[in-house]
Design a protein around this motif. Structure first.
Motif, PDB file in Angstrom:
ATOM      1  N   GLY A   1      94.922 -11.048  36.266  1.00 23.89           N
ATOM      2  CA  GLY A   1      94.343 -12.028  35.359  1.00 23.89           C
ATOM      3  C   GLY A   1      93.631 -11.352  34.202  1.00 23.89           C
ATOM      4  O   GLY A   1      93.355 -10.149  34.242  1.00 23.89           O
ATOM      5  N   SER A   2      93.328 -12.124  33.187  1.00 22.72           N
ATOM      6  CA  SER A   2      92.628 -11.567  32.043  1.00 22.72           C
ATOM      7  C   SER A   2      91.544 -12.547  31.596  1.00 22.72           C
ATOM      8  O   SER A   2      91.846 -13.545  30.938  1.00 22.72           O
ATOM      9  N   PRO A   3      90.299 -12.300  32.021  1.00 22.37           N
ATOM     10  CA  PRO A   3      89.835 -11.170  32.828  1.00 22.37           C
ATOM     11  C   PRO A   3      90.151 -11.353  34.313  1.00 22.37           C
ATOM     12  O   PRO A   3      90.518 -12.450  34.728  1.00 22.37           O
ATOM     13  N   GLU A   4      89.958 -10.317  35.071  1.00 19.59           N
ATOM     14  CA  GLU A   4      90.231 -10.391  36.502  1.00 19.59           C
ATOM     15  C   GLU A   4      89.049 -10.973  37.280  1.00 19.59           C
ATOM     16  O   GLU A   4      89.245 -11.590  38.321  1.00 19.59           O
ATOM     17  N   ASN A   5      87.847 -10.747  36.798  1.00 22.62           N
ATOM     18  CA  ASN A   5      86.676 -11.251  37.515  1.00 22.62           C
ATOM     19  C   ASN A   5      86.339 -12.674  37.098  1.00 22.62           C
ATOM     20  O   ASN A   5      86.562 -13.067  35.950  1.00 22.62           O
ATOM     21  N   PHE A   6      85.772 -13.410  38.028  1.00 22.21           N
ATOM     22  CA  PHE A   6      85.363 -14.783  37.734  1.00 22.21           C
ATOM     23  C   PHE A   6      84.009 -14.773  37.041  1.00 22.21           C
ATOM     24  O   PHE A   6      83.215 -13.837  37.166  1.00 22.21           O
ATOM     25  N   ASN A   7      83.758 -15.911  36.351  1.00 26.02           N
ATOM     26  CA  ASN A   7      82.485 -16.091  35.674  1.00 26.02           C
ATOM     27  C   ASN A   7      81.973 -17.499  35.972  1.00 26.02           C
ATOM     28  O   ASN A   7      82.498 -18.468  35.461  1.00 26.02           O
TER      29      ASN A   7
END
Length: 510
Positions: free
Chosen positions: A116-122
């Motif tokens: 994913g882009s980004p890979e981390n969740f927010n």
């Protein structure tokens, strides 16, 4: 010495009793209710104490789950089979738990999407898992809903629609999501009041569904349009639909949605439905056949309580038998309703002990067990049904399966535990009505104060009575028609005889 010890023991007992009374979070008299934890309402809207339908099985927190980082304001729960997912929003992760035999254990932490882009969740606010194990995350801070497979590999994502109907000045901030069997995504987006945002499975935006109706009086409209200054108009509430608070898709694909942003007066006037059941066209088809609509508590008062006003239903979950349960964030209460909108039970309160909540935010179920997420306590309270609660569900299930005799028997057992339970009388009435025992059904509907079903049953009873007595009715009508004719004929004959005799007498006299 013995007297001193005895005196000390008495002091300890008194202190313990006083502490218990002072910390009795179940005593909700300040809010206008009795001390019962579980209750219902009678025909006159009075609170009736009830046996507990649910009791606390356990409360789990970060320590119980063995988390290194304590949960931080989790916002949502989702259940699929025996897996429970927690959106640990401000830790930017999803927790996956396995729930079996009343116990939950952590199975994995989902904090990224590979590729994913980004890979981390927010700040993920919500999570959904389809039957194939694909995971959808409402990635609020990253302005997207991301879909990944069960191994956390990126599949696709749903982002802000480039459509004229979506205000392009707004960010795409998805807070709640659900997905139907065809892979269509439905999202509640912050600051979007046109309804539920809908996407096809290929991420194509297809519009909004289920916008809430706008209620305002003609007087308000004229006053605002012609007698207010521009500044006053800007400061006054707008005549626009309100945003939904939460939603849940049932097994048939209908979306149950809740509202919390409404005027108390509009609720009193019946202009607001805090619970809506939306079909594919966005029309509300929720059944409300009870005397009172499904709105949570039926009355409220300010009194000395800091919690007042109508229930604000922050979440909803729906069983396969169409029983739905809603969570009130104001008083920390749960309300169960059957498919006809009839309240089955209500329980819950605010507090810091088991079974009470500080800030309940989300509700889910696995089987008949209920899970309530508290965003301030960072805990999940698990409720399991009591024998009384199971009997209620059993009676409803048997009725839906067409086992009417057994359903009536179970309702009778419910009545033995709670003689003031109108739903049991109503349930037995429905059952005997199915058996065409109209007169008996009317008696039960009368005891349940169910005027609507009583009226329907009375029409059936009247029709049956007429059919059974048609011959006698016919004979009665005939008699009513013939007897006057015969009597008239006899009277006329008597009159003719009298006249004949009088005529004879006059002739003899001449």
């Amino acid at each position: 010495m013995k007297k001193a010890v005895s005196f000390l023991m008495i002091l300890i007992m008194l202190f313990t009793a006083c502490t218990a009374l002072a910390d009795d979070s179940f005593n909700v008299n300040k809010d206008g209710y009795s001390t019962s934890y579980t209750y219902g309402y009678d025909y006159w809207r009075d609170v009736q104490e009830s046996p507990d339908a649910y009791r606390v099985e356990t409360v789990i927190d970060s320590v119980d789950l063995g988390l290194d980082a304590r949960m931080n304001k989790p916002q949502s729960l989702f259940a699929r089979n025996n897996d429970l997912y927690v959106a640990d929003t401000f830790n930017n992760r999803i927790l996956q738990l396995e729930y079996r035999n009343g116990q939950a254990k952590l199975t994995r932490i989902i904090d990224h999407v590979a590729g994913g882009s980004p890979e981390n969740f927010n700040t993920p606010y919500d999570v959904y898992v389809d039957v194939d194990g694909n995971i959808y995350v409402a990635d609020y801070g990253n302005l997207r809903v991301v879909m990944m497979d069960k191994d956390l590999n990126w599949i696709k994502e749903f982002t802000k629609p480039a459509d004229a109907t979506f205000d392009q000045s707004l960010d795409f901030l998805p807070k709640k999501i659900t997905v139907d069997v065809a892979g269509r995504l439905y999202a509640l987006v912050t600051n979007v009041n046109k309804g539920i945002v809908k996407y096809e499975s290929d991420t194509t935006f297809t519009g909004f569904i289920g916008a809430t109706p706008v209620n305002f009086s003609t007087f308000d409209y004229i006053w605002k349009k012609y007698f207010m200054t521009q500044e006053q108009r800007d400061a006054s509430p707008s005549f626009v639909p309100t945003e939904y608070e939460n939603m849940y898709m049932d097994k048939d694909g209908f979306i149950y949605a809740t509202l919390t942003n409404f005027d108390e007066g509009a609720l009193d006037a019946g202009q607001v439905n805090p619970i809506r059941r939306l079909n594919g066209l966005g029309n509300d088809i929720l059944i409300a056949n009870d005397r009172y609509p499904p709105i949570g508590d039926l009355w409220w008062q300010k009194g000395e309580s800091s919690y007042f006003g109508p229930a604000r239903l922050t979440d909803i979950t729906v069983f396969d038998n169409d029983i739905y349960i809603v969570l009130d964030r104001i008083r920390g209460r749960l309300f169960g309703y059957d498919s006809q909108g009839i309240m089955l039970w209500a329980f819950g309160t605010r507090g810091n002990i088991e079974g009470a909540f500080t800030s309940p935010i989300s509700l889910e179920h696995i089987g008949n067990d209920l899970f309530v997420l508290d965003q301030l306590e960072n805990s999940i309270t698990i409720f399991t049904p009591t024998e009384y609660g199971l009997k209620i569900y059993d009676a409803i299930n048997k009725y839906q399966d067409g086992d009417y005799d057994e359903s009536a028997n179970v309702w009778t057992e419910v009545l033995r535990q709670n003689a003031n339970y109108p739903m049991a009388f109503r349930g037995i009435g429905r059952t005997v009505l199915r058996q065409n025992k109209f007169e008996e059904a009317m008696e039960y509907f009368k005891m349940a104060h169910d005027r609507e079903n009583y009226g329907r049953t009375f029409k059936l009873y009247r029709k049956e009575w007429i059919e059974k007595n048609a011959l006698w009715i016919f004979l009665g009508v005939i008699l009513l028609l013939i007897v006057p004719l015969i009597l008239g004929r006899i009277k006329r004959m008597k009159w003719e005889v009298i006249m004949h005799e009088q005529s004879k007498i006059r002739r003899n006299a001449e």
